[in-house]
Design an enzyme around this catalytic site. Structure first.
Site, PDB file in Angstrom:
ATOM      1  N   THR A 132       0.827  -1.206   0.000  1.00 45.14           N
ATOM      2  CA  THR A 132       0.000   0.000   0.000  1.00 45.14           C
ATOM      3  C   THR A 132       0.865   1.261   0.000  1.00 45.14           C
ATOM      4  O   THR A 132       2.006   1.240   0.486  1.00 45.14           O
ATOM      5  CB  THR A 132      -0.903   0.006   1.251  1.00 45.14           C
ATOM      6  N   ASP A 133       0.295   2.344  -0.509  1.00 42.64           N
ATOM      7  CA  ASP A 133       1.015   3.630  -0.483  1.00 42.64           C
ATOM      8  C   ASP A 133       1.202   4.136   0.945  1.00 42.64           C
ATOM      9  O   ASP A 133       2.014   5.031   1.185  1.00 42.64           O
ATOM     10  CB  ASP A 133       0.298   4.680  -1.345  1.00 42.64           C
ATOM     11  N   GLU A 134       0.446   3.557   1.896  1.00 39.67           N
ATOM     12  CA  GLU A 134       0.555   4.034   3.285  1.00 39.67           C
ATOM     13  C   GLU A 134       1.924   3.771   3.885  1.00 39.67           C
ATOM     14  O   GLU A 134       2.277   4.345   4.913  1.00 39.67           O
ATOM     15  CB  GLU A 134      -0.535   3.394   4.159  1.00 39.67           C
ATOM     16  N   TYR A 173      -1.222  -0.393  11.294  1.00 41.60           N
ATOM     17  CA  TYR A 173      -1.509  -1.052  10.008  1.00 41.60           C
ATOM     18  C   TYR A 173      -0.368  -0.806   9.012  1.00 41.60           C
ATOM     19  O   TYR A 173       0.198  -1.755   8.456  1.00 41.60           O
ATOM     20  CB  TYR A 173      -2.833  -0.541   9.425  1.00 41.60           C
ATOM     21  N   LYS A 224       2.382  -3.410   7.253  1.00 43.02           N
ATOM     22  CA  LYS A 224       2.528  -3.607   5.796  1.00 43.02           C
ATOM     23  C   LYS A 224       3.980  -3.293   5.375  1.00 43.02           C
ATOM     24  O   LYS A 224       4.555  -3.995   4.537  1.00 43.02           O
ATOM     25  CB  LYS A 224       1.553  -2.700   5.031  1.00 43.02           C
TER      26      LYS A 224
HETATM   27  P1  NAD Z   1     -10.210  -6.558   3.052  1.00 37.34           P
HETATM   28  O1  NAD Z   1     -10.094  -6.298   4.526  1.00 37.34           O
HETATM   29  O2  NAD Z   1     -11.454  -6.185   2.336  1.00 37.34           O
HETATM   30  O3  NAD Z   1      -9.942  -8.105   2.763  1.00 37.34           O
HETATM   31  C1  NAD Z   1      -8.942  -8.829   3.429  1.00 37.34           C
HETATM   32  C2  NAD Z   1      -9.235 -10.318   3.198  1.00 37.34           C
HETATM   33  O4  NAD Z   1      -8.170 -11.063   3.814  1.00 37.34           O
HETATM   34  C3  NAD Z   1     -10.536 -10.813   3.852  1.00 37.34           C
HETATM   35  O5  NAD Z   1     -11.235 -11.653   2.978  1.00 37.34           O
HETATM   36  C4  NAD Z   1     -10.069 -11.573   5.085  1.00 37.34           C
HETATM   37  O6  NAD Z   1     -10.943 -12.627   5.454  1.00 37.34           O
HETATM   38  C5  NAD Z   1      -8.732 -12.105   4.582  1.00 37.34           C
HETATM   39  N1  NAD Z   1      -7.809 -12.417   5.679  1.00 37.34           N
HETATM   40  C6  NAD Z   1      -7.535 -11.669   6.773  1.00 37.34           C
HETATM   41  N2  NAD Z   1      -6.650 -12.311   7.564  1.00 37.34           N
HETATM   42  C7  NAD Z   1      -6.340 -13.470   6.931  1.00 37.34           C
HETATM   43  C8  NAD Z   1      -5.480 -14.552   7.223  1.00 37.34           C
HETATM   44  N3  NAD Z   1      -4.741 -14.575   8.346  1.00 37.34           N
HETATM   45  N4  NAD Z   1      -5.393 -15.578   6.354  1.00 37.34           N
HETATM   46  C9  NAD Z   1      -6.147 -15.588   5.208  1.00 37.34           C
HETATM   47  N5  NAD Z   1      -6.993 -14.595   4.898  1.00 37.34           N
HETATM   48  C10 NAD Z   1      -7.090 -13.549   5.744  1.00 37.34           C
HETATM   49  O7  NAD Z   1      -8.934  -5.826   2.428  1.00 37.34           O
HETATM   50  P2  NAD Z   1      -8.759  -5.156   0.974  1.00 37.34           P
HETATM   51  O8  NAD Z   1      -9.157  -3.736   1.054  1.00 37.34           O
HETATM   52  O9  NAD Z   1      -9.329  -6.046  -0.047  1.00 37.34           O
HETATM   53  O10 NAD Z   1      -7.166  -5.185   0.871  1.00 37.34           O
HETATM   54  C11 NAD Z   1      -6.489  -6.277   0.260  1.00 37.34           C
HETATM   55  C12 NAD Z   1      -5.000  -5.998   0.260  1.00 37.34           C
HETATM   56  O11 NAD Z   1      -4.737  -4.807  -0.477  1.00 37.34           O
HETATM   57  C13 NAD Z   1      -4.408  -5.777   1.644  1.00 37.34           C
HETATM   58  O12 NAD Z   1      -3.152  -6.398   1.689  1.00 37.34           O
HETATM   59  C14 NAD Z   1      -4.271  -4.269   1.752  1.00 37.34           C
HETATM   60  O13 NAD Z   1      -3.207  -3.927   2.609  1.00 37.34           O
HETATM   61  C15 NAD Z   1      -3.989  -3.897   0.320  1.00 37.34           C
HETATM   62  N6  NAD Z   1      -4.401  -2.554  -0.119  1.00 37.34           N
HETATM   63  C16 NAD Z   1      -5.671  -2.126   0.074  1.00 37.34           C
HETATM   64  C17 NAD Z   1      -6.057  -0.871  -0.405  1.00 37.34           C
HETATM   65  C18 NAD Z   1      -7.480  -0.359  -0.260  1.00 37.34           C
HETATM   66  O14 NAD Z   1      -7.752   0.771  -0.611  1.00 37.34           O
HETATM   67  N7  NAD Z   1      -8.420  -1.145   0.219  1.00 37.34           N
HETATM   68  C19 NAD Z   1      -5.127  -0.067  -1.057  1.00 37.34           C
HETATM   69  C20 NAD Z   1      -3.812  -0.531  -1.223  1.00 37.34           C
HETATM   70  C21 NAD Z   1      -3.476  -1.781  -0.750  1.00 37.34           C
HETATM   71  O1  TDX Z   2     -15.820   7.140   8.984  1.00 38.95           O
HETATM   72  C1  TDX Z   2     -14.823   7.599   8.406  1.00 38.95           C
HETATM   73  N1  TDX Z   2     -14.666   8.933   8.272  1.00 38.95           N
HETATM   74  C2  TDX Z   2     -13.583   9.519   7.678  1.00 38.95           C
HETATM   75  O2  TDX Z   2     -13.483  10.741   7.598  1.00 38.95           O
HETATM   76  C3  TDX Z   2     -13.806   6.737   7.829  1.00 38.95           C
HETATM   77  C4  TDX Z   2     -13.935   5.245   7.925  1.00 38.95           C
HETATM   78  C5  TDX Z   2     -12.739   7.337   7.215  1.00 38.95           C
HETATM   79  N2  TDX Z   2     -12.609   8.680   7.151  1.00 38.95           N
HETATM   80  C6  TDX Z   2     -11.421   9.264   6.479  1.00 38.95           C
HETATM   81  C7  TDX Z   2     -10.086   8.727   6.950  1.00 38.95           C
HETATM   82  C8  TDX Z   2      -9.229   8.798   5.710  1.00 38.95           C
HETATM   83  O3  TDX Z   2      -8.654  10.080   5.577  1.00 38.95           O
HETATM   84  O4  TDX Z   2     -11.503   8.898   5.107  1.00 38.95           O
HETATM   85  C9  TDX Z   2     -10.214   8.583   4.561  1.00 38.95           C
HETATM   86  C10 TDX Z   2     -10.236   7.164   4.038  1.00 38.95           C
HETATM   87  O5  TDX Z   2     -10.343   6.303   5.156  1.00 38.95           O
HETATM   88  P1  TDX Z   2     -10.360   4.708   5.000  1.00 38.95           P
HETATM   89  O6  TDX Z   2     -11.441   4.335   4.075  1.00 38.95           O
HETATM   90  O7  TDX Z   2     -10.337   4.120   6.372  1.00 38.95           O
HETATM   91  O8  TDX Z   2      -8.993   4.438   4.217  1.00 38.95           O
HETATM   92  P2  TDX Z   2      -7.457   4.798   4.545  1.00 38.95           P
HETATM   93  O9  TDX Z   2      -7.230   5.017   5.990  1.00 38.95           O
HETATM   94  O10 TDX Z   2      -7.061   5.901   3.611  1.00 38.95           O
HETATM   95  O11 TDX Z   2      -6.743   3.416   4.124  1.00 38.95           O
HETATM   96  C11 TDX Z   2      -7.144   2.758   2.906  1.00 38.95           C
HETATM   97  O12 TDX Z   2      -6.220   2.995   1.870  1.00 38.95           O
HETATM   98  C12 TDX Z   2      -4.990   2.342   1.916  1.00 38.95           C
HETATM   99  C13 TDX Z   2      -7.329   1.257   3.105  1.00 38.95           C
HETATM  100  O13 TDX Z   2      -8.242   1.027   4.160  1.00 38.95           O
HETATM  101  C14 TDX Z   2      -6.027   0.570   3.367  1.00 38.95           C
HETATM  102  O14 TDX Z   2      -6.203  -0.835   3.479  1.00 38.95           O
HETATM  103  C15 TDX Z   2      -5.107   0.864   2.202  1.00 38.95           C
HETATM  104  O15 TDX Z   2      -3.832   0.326   2.436  1.00 38.95           O
END
Ligand code: NAD
Ligand code: TDX
Length: 339
Positions: A125-127, A153, A157
Protein backbone atom coordinates in the site's frame (compact mmCIF):
# COMPACT_ATOMS: atom_id res chain seq x y z
CA UNK A 1 -0.78 -21.55 -14.96
CA UNK A 2 -1.98 -21.99 -11.38
CA UNK A 3 -2.31 -18.94 -9.14
CA UNK A 4 -2.82 -18.79 -5.38
CA UNK A 5 -4.82 -15.71 -4.40
CA UNK A 6 -4.78 -15.10 -0.66
CA UNK A 7 -7.53 -12.96 0.91
CA UNK A 8 -9.74 -13.52 -2.14
CA UNK A 9 -12.96 -13.25 -0.13
CA UNK A 10 -12.19 -9.61 0.69
CA UNK A 11 -12.65 -6.45 -1.34
CA UNK A 12 -9.70 -6.29 -3.74
CA UNK A 13 -8.89 -10.01 -3.67
CA UNK A 14 -12.39 -10.94 -4.84
CA UNK A 15 -12.32 -8.35 -7.61
CA UNK A 16 -8.95 -9.82 -8.65
CA UNK A 17 -10.38 -13.37 -8.68
CA UNK A 18 -13.18 -12.25 -11.03
CA UNK A 19 -10.77 -10.22 -13.16
CA UNK A 20 -8.41 -13.18 -13.62
CA UNK A 21 -11.14 -15.77 -14.29
CA UNK A 22 -12.43 -13.52 -17.06
CA UNK A 23 -9.06 -12.41 -18.48
CA UNK A 24 -7.29 -15.78 -18.28
CA UNK A 25 -10.03 -18.45 -18.56
CA UNK A 26 -7.36 -21.16 -18.92
CA UNK A 27 -5.75 -20.38 -15.53
CA UNK A 28 -6.55 -22.25 -12.34
CA UNK A 29 -7.22 -19.94 -9.42
CA UNK A 30 -7.06 -21.19 -5.84
CA UNK A 31 -8.12 -18.85 -3.04
CA UNK A 32 -7.16 -19.19 0.60
CA UNK A 33 -9.02 -16.93 2.99
CA UNK A 34 -9.54 -17.09 6.75
CA UNK A 35 -13.02 -15.53 6.39
CA UNK A 36 -12.40 -12.97 9.11
CA UNK A 37 -15.05 -10.28 9.67
CA UNK A 38 -13.85 -8.77 6.34
CA UNK A 39 -14.11 -11.95 4.28
CA UNK A 40 -17.39 -13.01 2.82
CA UNK A 41 -17.98 -16.25 0.95
CA UNK A 42 -21.12 -14.85 -0.69
CA UNK A 43 -18.80 -12.43 -2.51
CA UNK A 44 -17.30 -15.42 -4.33
CA UNK A 45 -20.66 -17.05 -5.15
CA UNK A 46 -20.28 -16.77 -8.93
CA UNK A 47 -16.60 -17.77 -8.86
CA UNK A 48 -17.46 -20.90 -6.88
CA UNK A 49 -19.59 -22.07 -9.82
CA UNK A 50 -16.52 -21.93 -12.09
CA UNK A 51 -14.57 -25.23 -12.33
CA UNK A 52 -11.31 -23.26 -12.70
CA UNK A 53 -11.79 -21.80 -9.19
CA UNK A 54 -11.24 -23.44 -5.83
CA UNK A 55 -11.71 -22.05 -2.31
CA UNK A 56 -9.87 -23.13 0.82
CA UNK A 57 -10.78 -21.72 4.23
CA UNK A 58 -7.72 -21.07 6.35
CA UNK A 59 -5.17 -18.59 7.61
CA UNK A 60 -1.98 -17.69 5.77
CA UNK A 61 -0.34 -17.76 9.20
CA UNK A 62 -1.18 -21.49 9.59
CA UNK A 63 2.13 -22.99 8.49
CA UNK A 64 0.96 -26.60 8.39
CA UNK A 65 -2.12 -25.84 6.31
CA UNK A 66 -0.26 -23.53 3.93
CA UNK A 67 2.57 -26.03 3.36
CA UNK A 68 0.08 -28.82 2.71
CA UNK A 69 -1.75 -26.61 0.21
CA UNK A 70 1.48 -25.79 -1.64
CA UNK A 71 2.52 -29.42 -1.70
CA UNK A 72 -0.82 -30.50 -3.18
CA UNK A 73 -1.38 -27.67 -5.64
CA UNK A 74 2.09 -26.75 -6.99
CA UNK A 75 1.42 -23.06 -7.63
CA UNK A 76 3.17 -21.04 -10.34
CA UNK A 77 2.31 -17.63 -8.89
CA UNK A 78 1.24 -16.42 -5.45
CA UNK A 79 -0.53 -13.07 -5.02
CA UNK A 80 -0.86 -12.07 -1.38
CA UNK A 81 -3.86 -9.85 -0.64
CA UNK A 82 -4.67 -11.41 2.74
CA UNK A 83 -4.34 -8.81 5.46
CA UNK A 84 -5.96 -6.95 8.26
CA UNK A 85 -6.63 -3.79 6.30
CA UNK A 86 -8.43 -1.17 8.39
CA UNK A 87 -6.33 1.61 9.95
CA UNK A 88 -8.89 2.40 12.69
CA UNK A 89 -8.98 -1.23 13.84
CA UNK A 90 -5.16 -1.29 13.96
CA UNK A 91 -5.27 1.65 16.36
CA UNK A 92 -7.68 -0.30 18.62
CA UNK A 93 -5.85 -3.64 18.46
CA UNK A 94 -2.51 -3.82 16.63
CA UNK A 95 -1.60 -7.44 17.44
CA UNK A 96 -3.62 -9.28 14.81
CA UNK A 97 -2.15 -6.90 12.21
CA UNK A 98 1.35 -8.06 13.06
CA UNK A 99 0.33 -11.73 13.05
CA UNK A 100 -1.47 -11.75 9.73
CA UNK A 101 0.35 -9.05 7.81
CA UNK A 102 3.92 -9.89 8.84
CA UNK A 103 4.01 -13.49 10.05
CA UNK A 104 1.43 -14.61 7.47
CA UNK A 105 3.61 -13.16 4.72
CA UNK A 106 6.62 -15.01 6.11
CA UNK A 107 4.76 -18.35 6.12
CA UNK A 108 3.74 -17.85 2.48
CA UNK A 109 7.29 -17.02 1.43
CA UNK A 110 8.70 -20.00 3.34
CA UNK A 111 6.25 -22.22 1.44
CA UNK A 112 7.33 -20.59 -1.83
CA UNK A 113 10.96 -21.34 -1.00
CA UNK A 114 10.25 -24.95 -0.12
CA UNK A 115 7.95 -25.84 -3.01
CA UNK A 116 9.22 -23.38 -5.64
CA UNK A 117 7.25 -20.76 -7.56
CA UNK A 118 7.77 -18.49 -10.56
CA UNK A 119 6.64 -15.37 -8.75
CA UNK A 120 5.58 -14.22 -5.28
CA UNK A 121 3.67 -10.93 -5.46
CA UNK A 122 3.06 -8.83 -2.35
CA UNK A 123 0.07 -6.49 -2.48
CA UNK A 124 1.25 -3.53 -0.44
CA UNK A 125 0.00 0.00 0.00
CA UNK A 126 1.02 3.63 -0.48
CA UNK A 127 0.55 4.03 3.28
CA UNK A 128 4.07 2.62 3.81
CA UNK A 129 5.40 5.99 2.60
CA UNK A 130 3.63 7.88 5.39
CA UNK A 131 1.97 11.11 4.32
CA UNK A 132 2.61 14.29 2.34
CA UNK A 133 1.85 17.86 3.46
CA UNK A 134 -1.42 19.37 2.24
CA UNK A 135 0.30 22.54 1.01
CA UNK A 136 2.83 20.81 -1.30
CA UNK A 137 0.79 19.58 -4.31
CA UNK A 138 4.08 19.21 -6.20
CA UNK A 139 5.16 16.21 -4.02
CA UNK A 140 4.28 12.59 -4.85
CA UNK A 141 5.27 9.14 -3.59
CA UNK A 142 7.76 7.45 -5.90
CA UNK A 143 9.24 3.99 -5.41
CA UNK A 144 12.30 5.76 -3.93
CA UNK A 145 10.33 7.61 -1.25
CA UNK A 146 11.58 6.38 2.16
CA UNK A 147 9.34 4.10 4.23
CA UNK A 148 7.90 6.25 7.02
CA UNK A 149 4.81 4.75 8.59
CA UNK A 150 2.13 6.29 10.81
CA UNK A 151 -0.29 3.58 11.98
CA UNK A 152 0.16 0.03 13.28
CA UNK A 153 -1.51 -1.05 10.01
CA UNK A 154 0.99 0.73 7.77
CA UNK A 155 3.89 -0.33 10.01
CA UNK A 156 2.82 -3.97 9.59
CA UNK A 157 2.53 -3.61 5.80
CA UNK A 158 5.95 -1.91 5.62
CA UNK A 159 7.47 -4.68 7.77
CA UNK A 160 6.09 -7.25 5.37
CA UNK A 161 7.57 -5.34 2.41
CA UNK A 162 11.00 -5.33 4.05
CA UNK A 163 10.72 -9.06 4.72
CA UNK A 164 9.74 -9.70 1.09
CA UNK A 165 12.82 -7.82 -0.12
CA UNK A 166 14.98 -9.69 2.41
CA UNK A 167 13.72 -13.04 1.05
CA UNK A 168 14.59 -11.86 -2.44
CA UNK A 169 18.11 -10.74 -1.54
CA UNK A 170 18.98 -13.55 0.87
CA UNK A 171 17.20 -16.53 -0.66
CA UNK A 172 16.74 -15.38 -4.25
CA UNK A 173 12.93 -15.60 -4.04
CA UNK A 174 11.45 -14.13 -7.25
CA UNK A 175 9.31 -11.36 -5.74
CA UNK A 176 7.53 -8.20 -6.80
CA UNK A 177 5.71 -5.64 -4.65
CA UNK A 178 2.96 -3.21 -5.64
CA UNK A 179 1.97 -0.17 -3.60
CA UNK A 180 -1.43 1.13 -4.56
CA UNK A 181 -3.42 4.15 -3.50
CA UNK A 182 -6.98 3.98 -2.06
CA UNK A 183 -9.30 1.65 -3.98
CA UNK A 184 -13.07 1.91 -4.33
CA UNK A 185 -15.68 -0.20 -6.10
CA UNK A 186 -17.89 -3.29 -5.59
CA UNK A 187 -17.52 -5.48 -2.47
CA UNK A 188 -15.76 -2.74 -0.48
CA UNK A 189 -16.38 -3.48 3.20
CA UNK A 190 -18.64 -0.81 4.73
CA UNK A 191 -16.16 0.17 7.46
CA UNK A 192 -14.16 2.11 4.83
CA UNK A 193 -14.94 5.71 3.85
CA UNK A 194 -16.87 5.39 0.57
CA UNK A 195 -19.09 2.35 1.32
CA UNK A 196 -19.67 3.55 4.89
CA UNK A 197 -20.92 6.90 3.60
CA UNK A 198 -23.13 5.22 0.98
CA UNK A 199 -24.68 2.85 3.54
CA UNK A 200 -25.24 5.59 6.14
CA UNK A 201 -26.71 8.00 3.59
CA UNK A 202 -29.11 5.34 2.31
CA UNK A 203 -30.21 4.75 5.92
CA UNK A 204 -30.42 8.52 6.60
CA UNK A 205 -27.82 8.17 9.35
CA UNK A 206 -25.14 10.83 10.12
CA UNK A 207 -22.03 10.72 7.92
CA UNK A 208 -19.00 10.84 10.29
CA UNK A 209 -16.23 12.89 8.70
CA UNK A 210 -12.97 12.85 10.67
CA UNK A 211 -11.53 16.24 11.65
CA UNK A 212 -12.35 18.89 9.07
CA UNK A 213 -12.53 16.46 6.15
CA UNK A 214 -9.46 18.07 4.60
CA UNK A 215 -7.31 14.93 4.40
CA UNK A 216 -6.58 13.92 0.83
CA UNK A 217 -6.71 10.42 -0.66
CA UNK A 218 -5.78 9.33 -4.20
CA UNK A 219 -8.68 7.14 -5.41
CA UNK A 220 -8.42 4.30 -7.93
CA UNK A 221 -11.21 2.08 -9.25
CA UNK A 222 -10.52 -1.45 -8.01
CA UNK A 223 -10.51 -3.02 -11.48
CA UNK A 224 -7.59 -0.75 -12.44
CA UNK A 225 -5.63 -2.08 -9.45
CA UNK A 226 -6.38 -5.63 -10.67
CA UNK A 227 -5.17 -4.90 -14.21
CA UNK A 228 -1.95 -3.42 -12.80
CA UNK A 229 -1.23 -6.52 -10.68
CA UNK A 230 -1.97 -8.78 -13.68
CA UNK A 231 0.68 -6.86 -15.66
CA UNK A 232 3.23 -6.93 -12.84
CA UNK A 233 2.99 -10.68 -12.18
CA UNK A 234 3.47 -11.42 -15.89
CA UNK A 235 5.84 -8.67 -17.06
CA UNK A 236 7.17 -6.89 -13.96
CA UNK A 237 10.84 -7.19 -13.13
CA UNK A 238 11.75 -9.48 -10.23
CA UNK A 239 12.92 -7.63 -7.11
CA UNK A 240 11.10 -4.42 -8.08
CA UNK A 241 8.47 -2.26 -6.40
CA UNK A 242 5.71 -0.70 -8.55
CA UNK A 243 3.53 2.17 -7.36
CA UNK A 244 -0.07 2.12 -8.64
CA UNK A 245 -2.30 5.18 -8.80
CA UNK A 246 -4.26 7.28 -11.24
CA UNK A 247 -3.62 10.89 -10.13
CA UNK A 248 -7.06 11.29 -8.61
CA UNK A 249 -6.58 13.19 -5.38
CA UNK A 250 -9.61 14.40 -3.47
CA UNK A 251 -10.26 15.82 -0.01
CA UNK A 252 -12.50 13.49 2.04
CA UNK A 253 -15.22 16.10 2.38
CA UNK A 254 -15.48 16.42 -1.41
CA UNK A 255 -15.78 12.64 -1.79
CA UNK A 256 -18.56 12.58 0.83
CA UNK A 257 -20.42 15.45 -0.84
CA UNK A 258 -20.18 13.70 -4.20
CA UNK A 259 -21.61 10.48 -2.74
CA UNK A 260 -24.52 12.47 -1.27
CA UNK A 261 -25.11 14.16 -4.63
CA UNK A 262 -25.15 10.81 -6.46
CA UNK A 263 -27.68 9.48 -3.96
CA UNK A 264 -29.80 12.66 -3.97
CA UNK A 265 -29.32 13.03 -0.20
CA UNK A 266 -28.84 16.21 1.86
CA UNK A 267 -25.43 17.49 2.99
CA UNK A 268 -27.07 18.04 6.38
CA UNK A 269 -26.29 14.39 7.08
CA UNK A 270 -22.57 15.30 7.34
CA UNK A 271 -21.29 15.29 10.94
CA UNK A 272 -17.72 16.27 11.81
CA UNK A 273 -16.27 13.93 14.44
CA UNK A 274 -13.02 13.62 16.41
CA UNK A 275 -10.08 13.00 14.11
CA UNK A 276 -8.29 9.66 13.69
CA UNK A 277 -5.13 9.47 15.84
CA UNK A 278 -2.01 9.98 13.71
CA UNK A 279 -4.23 10.70 10.68
CA UNK A 280 -2.17 10.78 7.46
CA UNK A 281 -2.78 14.09 5.68
CA UNK A 282 -2.28 13.36 2.00
CA UNK A 283 -1.48 10.37 -0.20
CA UNK A 284 -0.47 10.91 -3.83
CA UNK A 285 1.12 8.31 -6.08
CA UNK A 286 3.54 8.95 -8.92
CA UNK A 287 2.74 6.04 -11.30
CA UNK A 288 5.46 6.89 -13.87
CA UNK A 289 7.35 3.61 -13.42
CA UNK A 290 4.45 1.22 -14.05
CA UNK A 291 3.29 3.37 -16.95
CA UNK A 292 6.66 3.61 -18.68
CA UNK A 293 7.83 0.03 -17.98
CA UNK A 294 4.58 -1.90 -18.33
CA UNK A 295 2.32 0.49 -20.23
CA UNK A 296 -0.30 0.50 -17.46
CA UNK A 297 -2.88 3.27 -17.34
CA UNK A 298 -6.13 3.38 -15.36
CA UNK A 299 -9.26 2.86 -17.46
CA UNK A 300 -11.94 4.31 -15.17
CA UNK A 301 -12.29 8.01 -14.38
CA UNK A 302 -13.45 8.84 -10.84
CA UNK A 303 -16.69 10.48 -12.06
CA UNK A 304 -17.68 7.22 -13.79
CA UNK A 305 -16.27 4.90 -11.13
CA UNK A 306 -18.17 6.55 -8.31
CA UNK A 307 -21.43 6.36 -10.31
CA UNK A 308 -20.83 2.64 -10.97
CA UNK A 309 -19.97 2.08 -7.31
CA UNK A 310 -23.03 3.88 -5.95
CA UNK A 311 -25.19 1.93 -8.40
CA UNK A 312 -23.58 -1.35 -7.27
CA UNK A 313 -24.46 -0.61 -3.63
CA UNK A 314 -28.03 0.23 -4.67
CA UNK A 315 -28.29 -3.01 -6.69
CA UNK A 316 -26.66 -5.19 -4.00
CA UNK A 317 -28.29 -3.98 -0.83
CA UNK A 318 -28.60 -7.49 0.58
CA UNK A 319 -24.78 -7.92 0.43
CA UNK A 320 -24.00 -4.94 2.66
CA UNK A 321 -27.21 -4.92 4.70
CA UNK A 322 -26.38 -8.40 5.94
CA UNK A 323 -22.88 -7.24 6.92
CA UNK A 324 -23.99 -4.14 8.80
CA UNK A 325 -26.75 -5.99 10.65
CA UNK A 326 -24.33 -8.35 12.44
CA UNK A 327 -21.17 -7.88 14.52
CA UNK A 328 -20.59 -4.64 12.60
CA UNK A 329 -23.17 -2.96 14.89
CA UNK A 330 -20.87 -3.47 17.90
CA UNK A 331 -17.91 -2.18 15.90
CA UNK A 332 -19.83 0.91 14.80
CA UNK A 333 -21.04 1.62 18.31
CA UNK A 334 -17.51 1.32 19.72
CA UNK A 335 -15.88 3.50 17.06
CA UNK A 336 -18.49 6.19 16.49
CA UNK A 337 -20.75 6.63 19.52
CA UNK A 338 -19.70 9.66 21.63
CA UNK A 339 -17.03 10.49 19.08
P1 NAD B 1 -10.21 -6.56 3.05
O1 NAD B 1 -10.09 -6.30 4.53
O2 NAD B 1 -11.45 -6.19 2.34
O3 NAD B 1 -9.94 -8.11 2.76
C1 NAD B 1 -8.94 -8.83 3.43
C2 NAD B 1 -9.23 -10.32 3.20
O4 NAD B 1 -8.17 -11.06 3.81
C3 NAD B 1 -10.54 -10.81 3.85
O5 NAD B 1 -11.23 -11.65 2.98
C4 NAD B 1 -10.07 -11.57 5.09
O6 NAD B 1 -10.94 -12.63 5.45
C5 NAD B 1 -8.73 -12.11 4.58
N1 NAD B 1 -7.81 -12.42 5.68
C6 NAD B 1 -7.54 -11.67 6.77
N2 NAD B 1 -6.65 -12.31 7.56
C7 NAD B 1 -6.34 -13.47 6.93
C8 NAD B 1 -5.48 -14.55 7.22
N3 NAD B 1 -4.74 -14.57 8.35
N4 NAD B 1 -5.39 -15.58 6.35
C9 NAD B 1 -6.15 -15.59 5.21
N5 NAD B 1 -6.99 -14.60 4.90
C10 NAD B 1 -7.09 -13.55 5.74
O7 NAD B 1 -8.93 -5.83 2.43
P2 NAD B 1 -8.76 -5.16 0.97
O8 NAD B 1 -9.16 -3.74 1.05
O9 NAD B 1 -9.33 -6.05 -0.05
O10 NAD B 1 -7.17 -5.19 0.87
C11 NAD B 1 -6.49 -6.28 0.26
C12 NAD B 1 -5.00 -6.00 0.26
O11 NAD B 1 -4.74 -4.81 -0.48
C13 NAD B 1 -4.41 -5.78 1.64
O12 NAD B 1 -3.15 -6.40 1.69
C14 NAD B 1 -4.27 -4.27 1.75
O13 NAD B 1 -3.21 -3.93 2.61
C15 NAD B 1 -3.99 -3.90 0.32
N6 NAD B 1 -4.40 -2.55 -0.12
C16 NAD B 1 -5.67 -2.13 0.07
C17 NAD B 1 -6.06 -0.87 -0.41
C18 NAD B 1 -7.48 -0.36 -0.26
O14 NAD B 1 -7.75 0.77 -0.61
N7 NAD B 1 -8.42 -1.15 0.22
C19 NAD B 1 -5.13 -0.07 -1.06
C20 NAD B 1 -3.81 -0.53 -1.22
C21 NAD B 1 -3.48 -1.78 -0.75
O1 TDX C 1 -15.82 7.14 8.98
C1 TDX C 1 -14.82 7.60 8.41
N1 TDX C 1 -14.67 8.93 8.27
C2 TDX C 1 -13.58 9.52 7.68
O2 TDX C 1 -13.48 10.74 7.60
C3 TDX C 1 -13.81 6.74 7.83
C4 TDX C 1 -13.94 5.24 7.93
C5 TDX C 1 -12.74 7.34 7.22
N2 TDX C 1 -12.61 8.68 7.15
C6 TDX C 1 -11.42 9.26 6.48
C7 TDX C 1 -10.09 8.73 6.95
C8 TDX C 1 -9.23 8.80 5.71
O3 TDX C 1 -8.65 10.08 5.58
O4 TDX C 1 -11.50 8.90 5.11
C9 TDX C 1 -10.21 8.58 4.56
C10 TDX C 1 -10.24 7.16 4.04
O5 TDX C 1 -10.34 6.30 5.16
P1 TDX C 1 -10.36 4.71 5.00
O6 TDX C 1 -11.44 4.33 4.07
O7 TDX C 1 -10.34 4.12 6.37
O8 TDX C 1 -8.99 4.44 4.22
P2 TDX C 1 -7.46 4.80 4.54
O9 TDX C 1 -7.23 5.02 5.99
O10 TDX C 1 -7.06 5.90 3.61
O11 TDX C 1 -6.74 3.42 4.12
C11 TDX C 1 -7.14 2.76 2.91
O12 TDX C 1 -6.22 3.00 1.87
C12 TDX C 1 -4.99 2.34 1.92
C13 TDX C 1 -7.33 1.26 3.11
O13 TDX C 1 -8.24 1.03 4.16
C14 TDX C 1 -6.03 0.57 3.37
O14 TDX C 1 -6.20 -0.84 3.48
C15 TDX C 1 -5.11 0.86 2.20
O15 TDX C 1 -3.83 0.33 2.44
Amino acid sequence: MKILVTGGAGFIGSNFVYYMLEKHPDYDIVCIDALTYAGNLSTLKTALENPKFKFVKGSIADRELVFELFENEKFDIVVNFAAESHVDRSIENPEIFLKTNILGTQVLMDACRKYGIQRYHQVSTDEVYGDLPLDRPDLFFTEETPIHTSSPYSASKASADLLVMAYHRTFGLPVTISRCSNNYGPYHFPEKLIPLMIANALNDKPLPVYGKGENVRDWLYVEDHCSAIDLIIHNGRVGEVYNIGGHNEMANIDVVKLVLKELGKSEELITYVTDRAGHDRRYAIDPTKIHSELGWLPATKFADGIKKTVQWYLDNKSWWEEIISGEYQNYYEKMYSNR
